[in-house]
Design an enzyme around this catalytic site. Sequence first.
Site, PDB file in Angstrom:
ATOM      1  N   ASP A 203     -12.825 -11.960 -27.301  1.00 29.06           N
ATOM      2  CA  ASP A 203     -13.349 -13.040 -28.127  1.00 29.06           C
ATOM      3  C   ASP A 203     -14.718 -12.575 -28.594  1.00 29.06           C
ATOM      4  O   ASP A 203     -15.658 -12.507 -27.804  1.00 29.06           O
ATOM      5  CB  ASP A 203     -13.448 -14.334 -27.318  1.00 29.06           C
ATOM      6  CG  ASP A 203     -14.263 -15.411 -28.041  1.00 29.06           C
ATOM      7  OD1 ASP A 203     -14.588 -15.224 -29.228  1.00 29.06           O
ATOM      8  OD2 ASP A 203     -14.591 -16.426 -27.402  1.00 29.06           O
TER       9      ASP A 203
ATOM     10  N   CYS B 168     -19.681 -20.079 -29.561  1.00 36.19           N
ATOM     11  CA  CYS B 168     -18.868 -19.310 -30.511  1.00 36.19           C
ATOM     12  C   CYS B 168     -18.004 -20.191 -31.404  1.00 36.19           C
ATOM     13  O   CYS B 168     -17.527 -19.734 -32.444  1.00 36.19           O
ATOM     14  CB  CYS B 168     -18.011 -18.289 -29.784  1.00 36.19           C
ATOM     15  SG  CYS B 168     -16.838 -18.992 -28.605  1.00 36.19           S
TER      16      CYS B 168
END
Length: 476
Positions: A245, A279
């Site tokens: 990620d 994020c």
Amino acid sequence: MDRAEPPIMAAARQSTLAVYAKFDGAPLGEVALTPAEAADVIVARAEAGRHEARALPRHERARLLGAVADEIEQQAEEFARIIALEAGKVMRQARKEVARCVNTLRLSAEEAKRLAGEVIPFSAYLGSENRSGHYTLEPLGVILAITPFNDPLNLVAHKLGPALAAGNAVILKPSKLAPLSAQRLVEAFWRAGVPRQALQIVHGERALVEHLVADRRIRMVSFTGGPETGEAITRQAGLKKMAMDLGGNAPVIVTADADLDDAVESCVSGAFWAAGQNCIGTQRILVAAAIYPPFVERFALATRRLRVGNPLDEDADMGPMISEAAARRIESWVEEAVGQGARVLTGHRRDGALYAPTVLLDVPRTARVWRDEVFAPVVSIVPFSDLDEAVALANDSESSLQAGVFSRDLDTALRLAEALEAGGVMINDSSDYRFDGMPFGGAKYGSLGREGVRFAVHEMSQPKVFCLRRQPAVRP
């Protein structure tokens, strides 16, 4: 089980990493630094530990994970305080992270019991009529987990829980910027009875990580962090499984028929939660031109009401960024955008690591605050004339984890959700909503595989086929 301190950790105590509070610089503690030359011994211990992890019955894996969840829950306030101090999250947000960690571990305990394969219909294929069988899901072996600072407890749980549920050994390398939460979580696993060879934690410099990543005995690297580091890891890793990620640049579309107050409230939270160091935090808000003026006015008013300061203050809405260097970095990005024509509606004030929640208008598409992940309390608001333009603006990014859509019209919301290039679309919610059991990952550059407990367990497993050919009957 090996209860003694690993020799390699004892040797590492020759060097330590001091950890300081992000708000006032007060010393919080220290962790032992692991020298790069210790990497071989660490992986060798993990190789032995993978056999111990694999041998644990599923019910025992579930019991261990449940026991850790119980301990974290019992010490929730203490864990929240550590998160607030070392990562700068305000207490309200830190408490939520602890609660999510408990949930992540309990979901992992459930998956330890559920993980199963399927019967294979061999007879469905010509020539295989006399065969039957099934497949199981087996552990990969040794997993290297590398975690960031922004969710220093729950993102660690998202790697350790599924890895151990699947029967793997894990080497954890948490962020040097916020390692104390991870250290305490690992110690809770050890107290519960997880073999120390099956779960190790290391704190070190880049050279240590490079040695571990390149080791052939590591069968998977699970990494959450920046794209530059992610690219370096893929170059060094060789033939092994990857889960990554590498961030996002989340858009939210607000249509003309949206509930204005709800959209404003949700997007303010989505943009400035954890000082924007998220994020899936809302970074670009695309608002229908018909409601753009009132949306901007209400958003600015709600942003100015946010209280920024000491994360231990129960009235604080936002604490410091992870470092003064991080705050200086986003300060320069905003200055650059202003130099290109952007306007600051509110914010853009820095005091050390504290950076005021900042709202930008008229941001050019070439500015880094539009193009790249800001990972800071900065949001850009842009009007759009029609839905096609909104989708084009939203998709104008090469990194995409999640997006949001606000609309009272279900058909419009679903059409937008289908057109958005993202790993998840939150309808009538900001981009930063996440349930720890859902699949989590991106749709573009910077994402490999999926987290979310059940999905991570499968990423950390491999199928093994059992096929039985029936022998011809023996005639008397």
